[in-house]
Design an enzyme around this catalytic site. Structure first.
Site, PDB file in Angstrom:
ATOM      1  N   ASP A  22       0.856  -1.186   0.000  1.00 21.79           N
ATOM      2  CA  ASP A  22       0.000   0.000   0.000  1.00 21.79           C
ATOM      3  C   ASP A  22       0.893   1.237   0.000  1.00 21.79           C
ATOM      4  O   ASP A  22       1.806   1.354   0.828  1.00 21.79           O
ATOM      5  CB  ASP A  22      -0.911   0.024   1.225  1.00 21.79           C
ATOM      6  CG  ASP A  22      -2.112  -0.907   1.074  1.00 21.79           C
ATOM      7  OD1 ASP A  22      -2.192  -1.613   0.050  1.00 21.79           O
ATOM      8  OD2 ASP A  22      -2.966  -0.927   1.979  1.00 21.79           O
ATOM      9  N   HIS A  77      -6.375   2.272  -4.849  1.00 24.69           N
ATOM     10  CA  HIS A  77      -6.606   2.487  -3.415  1.00 24.69           C
ATOM     11  C   HIS A  77      -7.431   3.762  -3.208  1.00 24.69           C
ATOM     12  O   HIS A  77      -7.469   4.282  -2.095  1.00 24.69           O
ATOM     13  CB  HIS A  77      -5.258   2.585  -2.701  1.00 24.69           C
ATOM     14  CG  HIS A  77      -5.304   2.285  -1.230  1.00 24.69           C
ATOM     15  ND1 HIS A  77      -6.131   1.323  -0.677  1.00 24.69           N
ATOM     16  CD2 HIS A  77      -4.621   2.823  -0.176  1.00 24.69           C
ATOM     17  CE1 HIS A  77      -5.942   1.286   0.626  1.00 24.69           C
ATOM     18  NE2 HIS A  77      -5.039   2.185   0.958  1.00 24.69           N
ATOM     19  N   HIS A  90      -8.683   8.548  -0.666  1.00 24.86           N
ATOM     20  CA  HIS A  90      -8.645   7.647   0.489  1.00 24.86           C
ATOM     21  C   HIS A  90      -9.828   7.855   1.443  1.00 24.86           C
ATOM     22  O   HIS A  90      -9.661   7.884   2.662  1.00 24.86           O
ATOM     23  CB  HIS A  90      -7.324   7.832   1.251  1.00 24.86           C
ATOM     24  CG  HIS A  90      -6.900   6.618   2.031  1.00 24.86           C
ATOM     25  ND1 HIS A  90      -6.987   6.531   3.401  1.00 24.86           N
ATOM     26  CD2 HIS A  90      -6.372   5.430   1.623  1.00 24.86           C
ATOM     27  CE1 HIS A  90      -6.530   5.368   3.817  1.00 24.86           C
ATOM     28  NE2 HIS A  90      -6.149   4.674   2.759  1.00 24.86           N
ATOM     29  N   HIS A 105       3.737  -2.147   3.783  1.00 22.89           N
ATOM     30  CA  HIS A 105       3.744  -0.723   3.469  1.00 22.89           C
ATOM     31  C   HIS A 105       5.166  -0.313   3.079  1.00 22.89           C
ATOM     32  O   HIS A 105       6.132  -0.660   3.762  1.00 22.89           O
ATOM     33  CB  HIS A 105       3.261   0.110   4.660  1.00 22.89           C
ATOM     34  CG  HIS A 105       1.795  -0.044   4.937  1.00 22.89           C
ATOM     35  ND1 HIS A 105       1.292  -1.097   5.649  1.00 22.89           N
ATOM     36  CD2 HIS A 105       0.735   0.729   4.580  1.00 22.89           C
ATOM     37  CE1 HIS A 105      -0.027  -0.979   5.729  1.00 22.89           C
ATOM     38  NE2 HIS A 105      -0.385   0.127   5.082  1.00 22.89           N
TER      39      HIS A 105
END
Length: 262
Positions: free
Chosen positions: A70, A121, A125, A219
């Site tokens: 991510d 994504h 957000h 991440h």
């Protein structure tokens, strides 16, 4: 609330959020962490994922791993991660936001040029469970357009919902829009940049939870992950694991996928 959600997701504790504007329950992706090297049981979530063609792991039993990252902002480690993936010939999927694409177009281009998948994504957000289908569509299409403007990847078919928040309605809407939800079966608290614990910690966290068919969430802001990645890939290959892309997972899935609105 956002901090609570994030922590709950990664320590695998399921929770419920009441959405006042439409009284629809939302779920934070979660499950009970285990170290028995089997896919974690996700309980009633499995029925929802099956219904809308979503994934959290490859349940075939094959000894394969799917690396996903991510990317909300850049901390200087994504280039190192890409170097390792290129050296080891390992594919990955990078779920990115609009902020990341705007700030790091060259890294997006490099991901695509080196054969990786860029996943959606969302642009800003947001919590999908609190916005309309039209707003979700705008978020996803804006991100898709941004990626297409800086790379050769014109479509984004894999979606990781912001903050891991979802419900049946958001699964249905995004499926109707042509996206495949991808959650994860292995993760740990790795995003706190001021609390990195050394690459051995990241290595142990992954190795303790690894299982056949794992979709691993990492991440790229973690220096631990960047330093541990080559060690992890080398060790997992020694143990007989193969690294494949999400495209491979979808292709091998023989269960008919639901199609909406076509």
């Amino acid at each position: 609330m956002q901090k609570f959600i994030a922590v709950s997701i990664i320590v695998f504790l399921a929770f419920f959020i009441g959405v006042e504007n439409n009284q629809v329950l939302a779920y934070g992706w979660g499950y009970k962490k285990n170290t028995d090297h089997k896919p974690p049981d996700i309980g009633e979530y499995q029925g929802l994922l099956d219904k809308y063609g979503a994934y959290y792991a490859d349940l075939s039993g094959d000894k394969v791993i799917y690396l996903t990252f991510d990317n909300g902002y850049e901390a200087g480690y994504t280039g190192d991660i890409l170097d390792v993936l290129e050296k080891e010939k390992v594919p990955a999927t990078f779920f990115v936001t609009g902020h990341y694409v705007d700030r790091e177009p060259e890294l997006i281009k490099r991901m695509v040029d080196e054969g990786h998948i860029v996943g959606n994504h969302s642009y800003h957000h947001p919590d999908f469970s609190t916005i309309s289908k039209g707003s979700i569509q705008e978020e996803l299409e804006a991100l898709e357009q941004a990626v297409a403007e800086v790379s050769d990847q014109e479509q984004l078919k894999y979606l990781r919902p912001p903050r891991g928040i979802f419900n049946e309605q958001t699964l249905k809407w995004t499926s109707e829009l042509g996206y495949i939800h991808v959650f994860w079966s292995l993760a740990f608290v790795d995003w706190e940049t001021s609390k990195q614990k050394g690459w051995e910690y990241a290595f142990d966290q992954v190795m303790n939870q690894i299982h056949p068919g794992a979709i691993v969430l990492l991440h790229t802001v973690s220096s631990d992950n960047a330093e541990a990645l080559e060690h992890l890939i080398t060790e997992l290959k020694k143990e007989g694991y193969e690294f494949k892309s999400l495209d491979d997972l979808v292709i091998k899935d023989e269960i008919p996928r639901p199609i909406y609105g076509f």
